[in-house]
Design a protein around this motif. Sequence first.
Motif, mmCIF file in Angstrom:
data_model
loop_
_atom_site.group_PDB
_atom_site.id
_atom_site.type_symbol
_atom_site.label_atom_id
_atom_site.label_comp_id
_atom_site.label_asym_id
_atom_site.label_seq_id
_atom_site.Cartn_x
_atom_site.Cartn_y
_atom_site.Cartn_z
ATOM 1 N N GLN A 63 0.807 -1.215 0.000
ATOM 2 C CA GLN A 63 0.000 0.000 0.000
ATOM 3 C C GLN A 63 0.845 1.273 0.000
ATOM 4 O O GLN A 63 0.449 2.284 -0.555
ATOM 5 N N VAL B 32 -9.385 2.578 7.907
ATOM 6 C CA VAL B 32 -8.301 2.040 7.074
ATOM 7 C C VAL B 32 -8.642 2.176 5.598
ATOM 8 O O VAL B 32 -7.794 2.561 4.780
ATOM 9 N N ALA C 118 -8.315 5.854 4.641
ATOM 10 C CA ALA C 118 -6.913 6.279 4.624
ATOM 11 C C ALA C 118 -6.161 5.696 3.435
ATOM 12 O O ALA C 118 -5.303 6.356 2.837
ATOM 13 N N ALA C 119 -6.478 4.433 3.068
ATOM 14 C CA ALA C 119 -5.815 3.814 1.918
ATOM 15 C C ALA C 119 -6.181 4.566 0.629
ATOM 16 O O ALA C 119 -5.316 4.789 -0.232
ATOM 17 N N ARG D 191 -4.479 7.949 0.676
ATOM 18 C CA ARG D 191 -3.009 7.863 0.779
ATOM 19 C C ARG D 191 -2.497 8.575 2.042
ATOM 20 O O ARG D 191 -1.439 9.195 2.047
ATOM 21 N N PHE E 266 -0.934 7.962 5.398
ATOM 22 C CA PHE E 266 -0.318 6.920 6.196
ATOM 23 C C PHE E 266 -0.618 7.047 7.693
ATOM 24 O O PHE E 266 -0.896 6.030 8.341
ATOM 25 N N TYR F 62 -3.975 5.634 8.244
ATOM 26 C CA TYR F 62 -3.940 4.208 7.937
ATOM 27 C C TYR F 62 -3.362 3.424 9.112
ATOM 28 O O TYR F 62 -3.930 2.410 9.539
ATOM 29 N N PHE G 111 -5.299 0.677 11.521
ATOM 30 C CA PHE G 111 -4.836 -0.702 11.652
ATOM 31 C C PHE G 111 -4.502 -1.035 13.105
ATOM 32 O O PHE G 111 -4.806 -2.128 13.591
ATOM 33 N N ASP H 268 -8.758 -2.458 -1.198
ATOM 34 C CA ASP H 268 -10.043 -1.844 -0.847
ATOM 35 C C ASP H 268 -11.154 -2.871 -0.671
ATOM 36 O O ASP H 268 -11.963 -2.783 0.266
ATOM 37 N N TYR I 18 -10.894 -4.584 2.689
ATOM 38 C CA TYR I 18 -11.343 -3.754 3.813
ATOM 39 C C TYR I 18 -12.865 -3.689 3.872
ATOM 40 O O TYR I 18 -13.460 -3.700 4.957
#
Length: 457
Positions: A273, A329, A332-333, A336, A338, A341, A345, A425, A428
Amino acid sequence: MSTLASPTTLAPAAAGRPGPITEWRPEDPRFWATTGAPVARRNLYVSIFAEHVGFSVWSLWSVMVLFLGPEYGIDPAGKFLLTAVPAALGAVLRLPYTLAVARFGGRNWTVVSALLLLVPAVPMAVLIEPGVSYATLMVLACLTGVGGGNFASSMANINLFFPERLKGRALGLNAGGGNLGVPAVQLVGLAVLATAGAAYPRLVPAVYLPLIVLAALLAARRLDNLPGARNEPGALRAAARDPHTWVMSLLYIGTFGSFIGFGFAFGQVLQLQFHDRFPTPVDAAWLTFLGPLIGSLVRPFGGQLADRLGGARVTFGNFVAMAAGAGLVLYAARDRSFPLYLAGFLALFVFSGIGNGSTYKMIPAIFRARAAAEAELTGDREAAERRARRLSGALIGIAGAVGASGGVLVNVAFRQSFLASGTADAAYLAFLGWYALCFLVTWAVYLRPGPRKLSGV
């Protein structure tokens, strides 16, 4: 599950170096204070160490895949399979490992199960280098699943040593100490990457060879076989017919399955990612251990919280929080981001750890509530409580085995998502949907007001 056939006293030498135990009565306060407690604690400490090493071996491939660079010719989908197969065998072995304690004795089986860890660790320390075939790597990865069975036999064994009032704390320590094997092996991998470099993956399993031998020796010298332990005939069949077994198994897939699945996959997902931030394995490895470490440390807290607020309430709130974490998550993915993210997590690891504790506390509470209702109808409280203990133990064995399969589902979900779209994606979204299903089921079965509601769960 293993139970004691009858109340059993203790042989003389058991408090120091273990001698043969002829009788065991942990519920007798005088016996427990004078003789039982030192023996139980000694067995608990050795069991935690042996289970910790087993968990570390089970988790080896969460680290090994970080070493498999371009020279191994394995794509991300292939790496996710390498982390899925240990979870699969570990799940399958949990039930027979649970039954083995009563069949062979706790000490005897702990020695055998520790030595079985050499089966994957020795060839891994010899064979893993560029040029090794993918089929060989798959076989080696699958064999590390033997470490996943150790949790079940260790929990079944320690359950026999402690009185009812102390089982929760003892089992929590045993489980938490074992779960810490996941971040421990990742720290070992980080140390190897930072010192020897990515060219020496064989050093990681090699580190565990003396620890495996030490676990077997300690088990042989310091553990005991308890008399009268037996597998209750028909308990597994009766538990398999009980709807609560499958409800709790579904919930345990969401908690423990998430913990072990994310623990195996986290390092790979980070690199895929955020490759610009983590271009090399060592860049990802310093974060890989963090989530499993936090998830392991908070597991006992989940049980304590369930004692205060009720297991069903904690589990319900926990799955709501896990759904929110999966949503964060996903956001955030796509954005982008971090920091977001990582926060999402880590929240998934924290709440999967809390959920591991709260769901385990729900199982005996379900059958205690049913025993109380049954005793009111029949007037035979002793028979109702005996049946409750019998089914509760069997349910823990089944739910532990089914729950561990969640580790397979998590890694397969990541694999399919990256294969289909190049992103995680879809995985998730699947996790978010599963957690939503879990909190709805928890509410519908255990919290919804009505005449059939079980009180005290």
